[in-house]
Design an enzyme around this catalytic site. Structure first.
Site, short mmCIF file in Angstrom:
data_model
loop_
_atom_site.label_atom_id
_atom_site.label_comp_id
_atom_site.label_asym_id
_atom_site.label_seq_id
_atom_site.Cartn_x
_atom_site.Cartn_y
_atom_site.Cartn_z
N GLN A 117 0.81 -1.21 0.00
CA GLN A 117 0.00 0.00 0.00
C GLN A 117 0.85 1.27 0.00
O GLN A 117 0.33 2.35 -0.30
CB GLN A 117 -0.95 0.01 1.19
CG GLN A 117 -0.26 0.15 2.55
CD GLN A 117 -1.23 0.01 3.70
OE1 GLN A 117 -1.56 -1.10 4.11
NE2 GLN A 117 -1.67 1.13 4.24
N CYS A 123 -5.08 0.40 3.79
CA CYS A 123 -5.17 -1.02 4.11
C CYS A 123 -6.58 -1.54 3.92
O CYS A 123 -6.78 -2.69 3.51
CB CYS A 123 -4.70 -1.27 5.55
SG CYS A 123 -5.73 -0.45 6.80
N TYR A 211 -21.15 -9.71 8.25
CA TYR A 211 -20.23 -9.78 9.37
C TYR A 211 -20.13 -11.23 9.85
O TYR A 211 -21.13 -11.92 9.99
CB TYR A 211 -20.67 -8.87 10.50
CG TYR A 211 -20.38 -7.41 10.26
CD1 TYR A 211 -19.08 -6.92 10.35
CD2 TYR A 211 -21.40 -6.52 9.93
CE1 TYR A 211 -18.80 -5.59 10.12
CE2 TYR A 211 -21.13 -5.18 9.68
CZ TYR A 211 -19.82 -4.73 9.78
OH TYR A 211 -19.55 -3.40 9.53
N HIS A 262 -5.93 -1.41 11.64
CA HIS A 262 -5.36 -1.98 10.42
C HIS A 262 -6.29 -3.07 9.89
O HIS A 262 -6.83 -3.87 10.67
CB HIS A 262 -3.99 -2.56 10.73
CG HIS A 262 -3.16 -2.93 9.54
ND1 HIS A 262 -3.13 -2.18 8.38
CD2 HIS A 262 -2.32 -4.00 9.32
CE1 HIS A 262 -2.31 -2.74 7.51
NE2 HIS A 262 -1.82 -3.85 8.05
#
Length: 328
Positions: A117, A123, A211, A262
């Site tokens: 990246q 990210c 999810y 992250h």
């Protein structure tokens, strides 16, 4: 014309500036080395199972380090997006095997190469794009390289200052991503107009996302179950400064200050070693050829690994990818 005196002033100023920059770089180097020694000492004293070394990331300035992150935490579970129902059951037909690695699934690799990246907090875009690439490979068997830059510049899910994987996933579902060649990654926010014409008609998409475990904090069993059922999963973690020094082994938080959120990609796990296998977006020279292993323990540590995990569904057809086909 520039006077002789002004030229001397410029020359003197340039000399002073070079000295300042030199001392700044030396200061950063010393600070990094001191931090590195503390991390190594703490790994030994706490009996951790990972190896710390100076890395390309650890040698960066604090600002540059944080630009290698970029997950922005939503305030709450987005109701409209979390209702995306998968087309197959979230529970496999049998208990998950003791180990799985989507880089070597029945002799096939369903994970694309490690990306970098760079100096951009993207990210979130790399993790979701990697999940889409794996989903396409699982569904079609075709290796593909899709454009993170389109997601950054056109997806309205974030920027180089961070972004939201859930919003990015909805863009991947509704619009999709085209090949890298339509908009090569530039590590900048960019403008959507800079993408090659016609990219919208040449995209890969997912059917749905959800999810994992229908929660923002899934359990170990839920992550394992859905990793087996759907393939590599987008997930998140809180990064602390010791993580920049990771060079191998099974990472556990050891010491250091909080750096930021992250987003990464879980591609496997191993019960005997009690760890997940994870694809990062810091290039192939960091960690274990761009990957890292992280202990199951970090699901419940300050790292909060596994939070906000997402599963993609894209026409997974049994029996080729059924649980019974996976060797324990």
């Amino acid at each position: 014309m520039i006077s002789r005196g002004l030229k001397k002033w410029y020359a003197g100023f340039a000399g002073i500036l070079s000295v300042v920059l030199l001392f700044s770089s030396i200061s950063v180097s010393f600070a990094s080395h001191d931090e590195f020694l503390r991390v190594k000492d703490d790994i030994w004293s706490k009996g951790r199972r990972w190896v710390a070394e100076e890395t390309e990331i650890s040698r960066l300035t604090d600002h540059e380090r944080r630009m290698r992150l970029g997950f922005l935490k939503p305030q709450a579970l987005p109701a409209a997006e979390s209702t995306d129902a998968p087309s197959v059951s979230a529970e496999p037909a049998a208990p998950p095997p003791a180990t799985i690695d989507w880089r070597n699934f029945n002799g096939n690799n369903f994970v694309t190469g490690v990306r970098n990246q760079g100096n951009c907090g993207s990210c979130w875009a790399f993790a979701t794009t990697a999940a889409l690439e794996s989903s396409v490979m699982i569904a079609t068997g075709v290796n593909t390289n899709l454009s993170e830059q389109i997601l950054i510049s056109c997806g309205n899910a974030g920027s180089c200052d961070g972004g939201y994987p859930a919003t990015a996933s909805s863009f991947i579902r509704d619009t999709g991503l085209s090949a890298e060649s339509y908009y090569p990654y530039a590590a900048v926010n960019g403008a959507c107009a800079n993408a090659l014409a016609g990219w919208q008609s040449a995209t890969s998409r997912i059917i749905s996302w959800h999810y994992v475990g229908k929660t923002t904090n899934p359990t170990l069993d839920q992550i394992k179950s859905e990793l087996v059922t759907y393939g590599p999963l987008v997930t998140t973690m809180d990064v602390y400064s010791d993580f920049y020094y990771y060079n191998g082994g099974v990472y556990q938080y050891t010491s250091g200050s909080y750096q930021g959120g992250h987003a990464v990609l879980i591609v496997g796990y191993d019960d005997s070693g009690q760890y997940f296998i994870v694809k990062n977006s810091w290039g192939g020279n960091w960690g274990e050829s761009g990957y890292f292993r992280i202990g199951y323990s970090e699901l419940n540590s300050t790292v909060k690994f596994g939070g906000w995990s997402l599963a993609y569904y894209s026409k997974i057809s049994p029996p080729n990818l059924s649980i019974s086909a996976i060797s324990p």
